[in-house]
Design a protein around this motif. Structure first.
Motif, PDB file in Angstrom:
ATOM      1  N   UNK A  45      21.355 -30.506 -21.936  1.00  0.00           N
ATOM      2  CA  UNK A  45      21.861 -30.014 -23.215  1.00  0.00           C
ATOM      3  C   UNK A  45      23.391 -30.064 -23.226  1.00  0.00           C
ATOM      4  N   UNK A  46      24.013 -29.747 -22.104  1.00  0.00           N
ATOM      5  CA  UNK A  46      25.475 -29.880 -21.998  1.00  0.00           C
ATOM      6  C   UNK A  46      25.885 -31.334 -22.174  1.00  0.00           C
ATOM      7  N   UNK A  47      25.169 -32.236 -21.531  1.00  0.00           N
ATOM      8  CA  UNK A  47      25.488 -33.662 -21.641  1.00  0.00           C
ATOM      9  C   UNK A  47      25.359 -34.146 -23.083  1.00  0.00           C
ATOM     10  N   UNK A 200      33.090 -25.641 -22.357  1.00  0.00           N
ATOM     11  CA  UNK A 200      33.750 -26.457 -21.340  1.00  0.00           C
ATOM     12  C   UNK A 200      34.762 -25.641 -20.555  1.00  0.00           C
ATOM     13  N   UNK A 201      34.689 -24.325 -20.678  1.00  0.00           N
ATOM     14  CA  UNK A 201      35.582 -23.421 -19.950  1.00  0.00           C
ATOM     15  C   UNK A 201      34.844 -22.911 -18.710  1.00  0.00           C
ATOM     16  N   UNK A 202      35.276 -23.304 -17.495  1.00  0.00           N
ATOM     17  CA  UNK A 202      34.558 -22.890 -16.282  1.00  0.00           C
ATOM     18  C   UNK A 202      34.503 -21.375 -16.105  1.00  0.00           C
ATOM     19  N   UNK A 203      35.540 -20.661 -16.524  1.00  0.00           N
ATOM     20  CA  UNK A 203      35.537 -19.208 -16.390  1.00  0.00           C
ATOM     21  C   UNK A 203      34.477 -18.586 -17.293  1.00  0.00           C
ATOM     22  N   UNK A 204      34.397 -19.079 -18.518  1.00  0.00           N
ATOM     23  CA  UNK A 204      33.382 -18.576 -19.446  1.00  0.00           C
ATOM     24  C   UNK A 204      31.992 -18.873 -18.912  1.00  0.00           C
TER      25      UNK A 204
END
Length: 369
Positions: A45-47, A200-204
Motif C-alpha cells: 500500500x505504501x508502494x 514518508x516521515x520516519x518519526x511519524x
C-alpha cells in the motif's frame, strides 16, 4: 428486487475463489496477528502511494486518532476541518482532547473552502485536516502554503478518496500523513473494519507502530506514551492485498458508472457532481442535489430503489457536539447542502441493467415533481 446504494455480493461472487484462498492461506500460516500478510499489505500500500511508510490499524477512525497523535497533535490543540463529513472525523479529534474548528464548504464541490482557513487560525492551532470527500480532493496547494507559513501540520482524511488525484498526486501524499479507512463500502474495502495511515516521515511511522501496539516496541514493554490495541488482523490484510491488485479496475468501473449517470441525467434539474480543477475523482459516492430531496427518496422507494444521504446532519448541528458552540446558521453552505444532497447507487460491480433501472426511475420521478 430492491436496489441498494451499495451491495458487495456480486463482487464477492466474482472474486470468491481468491477471497477464500486468502482466508485459507492465513489460517494455514500459523500466525493471525501482525504477521506476513500485514507486513506485505503495508509495504504494497505504501508502494502504491509512492511513500515510505504505511501502518495499518483496526479501523478508519483509529487511523485518524493514531495519526493525529503520531504527528504531534495534543489535548487542547485546535484542528481546522469541516462539518460536512462523517462524524468519525470529528469523533477522532475529540478523542485525543483536541478541539475541532470548522470552516464552511465550497457550494459547488462540497469540499473545504480553503479561503476561510487562514482566518480560523489562532495561537492554539496546530493542524489543518482537509477531508477529501465523496472521492474528490480538497484544493491542497493553498493549504500547503498556509501550513508552511504558519508552521502547521497538514493531515489528510482520505477515508473516501482511495485512488483520487489532485494535479496528478494521489490523495494521502500531500501532507505529513494521511488516514484511510477500509470499511467494506470503500473503493478499497475489506470484509469488515480496517484502516491505515501513510507517511514518508520516519518519526511519524515509528510513533504509529508504537501507538497501534499499546506503546510497545517489544512484547510486554511500553517504551513511551501508552497507545492502543489497534491492529489490522491478518485475514483482512491478506484480503486487502488481493483486492489491491484489482484496485485500478475498481476505479475504472466506478468512473464508468459515474459517466453513465452524468450522460443520462444531464438536462434534468438535478445538480450533478462537479469535478474541481486538477482533480481525478474516484467516485466513492455519486452525490447529487435537489431541493425536493426527501420527496424524491420516498418516491424512489416505489420503484424498489433505496437512496442514501451523506450526510443529513452536519456534525456541528449534532447534540453530541453542542459544546463546541456552533449554532444553526454558522456554516450556511454546509447546512443548505445537508437538506438537498443524496447519493445514487455506486459500486464497481453495479450491473448496467440495475443502473438503467435507477436512471429510468429517477427521470420519471423528476418529471412528476
Amino acid at each position: 428486487m430492491t436496489t441498494q446504494v451499495w451491495d458487495y455480493r456480486l463482487e464477492y461472487e466474482n472474486e470468491r475463489d481468491d477471497i477464500l484462498d486468502a482466508v485459507d492461506s492465513v489460517f494455514r500460516s500459523g500466525q493471525l496477528i501482525l504477521g506476513e500478510s500485514v507486513r506485505s499489505f503495508e509495504r504494497e500500500y505504501a508502494d502504491y502511494h509512492g511513500v515510505s511508510g504505511c501502518v495499518s490499524c483496526d479501523n478508519g477512525t483509529n487511523a485518524i486518532v493514531l495519526g493525529l497523535r503520531a504527528v504531534g497533535v495534543r489535548p487542547g490543540d485546535e484542528v481546522i476541518t469541516v462539518a460536512n463529513t462523517a462524524a468519525p472525523t470529528i469523533v477522532a479529534i475529540d478523542q485525543i482532547g483536541a478541539r475541532p474548528v470548522f470552516v464552511d464548504i465550497c457550494p459547488e464541490t462540497y469540499l473545504m473552502d480553503t479561503d476561510q482557513v487562514e482566518a480560523a487560525i489562532t495561537e492554539r492551532t496546530t493542524c489543518i485536516l482537509p477531508v477529501h470527500l465523496y472521492g474528490q480532493c480538497v484544493d491542497m496547494r493553498p493549504l500547503q502554503e498556509l501550513a508552511r507559513r504558519h508552521g502547521l501540520i497538514l493531515f489528510e482524511d482520505c477515508a473516501q478518496s482511495h485512488g483520487a488525484r489532485h494535479h496528478g498526486q494521489l490523495a494521502g501524499t500531500m501532507g505529513r500523513a494521511a488516514a484511510f479507512s477500509f470499511y467494506p463500502t470503500k473503493v478499497l474495502g475489506a470484509y469488515g473494519d480496517g484502516g491505515a495511515v501513510v507517511t514518508s516521515d520516519p518519526e511519524v511511522e515509528a510513533n504509529l507502530r508504537r501507538l497501534r501496539y499499546y506503546g510497545m516496541e517489544q512484547q510486554y514493554y511500553v517504551v513511551s506514551t501508552p497507545g492502543h490495541n489497534s491492529r489490522l488482523d491478518e485475514v483482512h490484510a491478506e484480503i486487502l492485498r488481493r483486492k489491491l491488485r484489482r484496485f485500478d479496475g475498481y476505479l475504472a468501473s466506478r468512473r464508468a458508472v459515474a459517466a453513465r449517470y452524468a450522460e443520462a441525467l444531464a438536462g434534468t434539474d438535478l445538480v450533478l457532481p462537479k469535478l474541481a480543477e486538477g482533480n481525478d475523482h474516484s467516485y466513492y459516492l455519486y452525490v447529487v442535489r435537489h431541493p425536493e430531496r426527501d420527496r424524491i427518496i420516498e418516491r424512489m422507494k416505489q420503484y424498489d430503489v433505496l437512496l442514501n444521504v451523506s450526510y443529513r446532519w452536519p456534525v456541528h448541528t449534532m447534540s453530541g457536539f453542542a459544546h463546541l458552540g456552533y449554532g444553526i446558521g454558522t456554516l450556511p453552505y454546509t447546512e443548505e447542502l445537508a437538506d438537498q444532497i443524496f447519493s445514487l447507487p455506486m459500486y464497481a460491480s453495479l450491473p448496467r441493467g440495475t443502473q438503467d433501472k435507477v436512471i429510468d426511475a429517477l427521470r420519471e420521478v423528476l418529471a412528476t415533481l
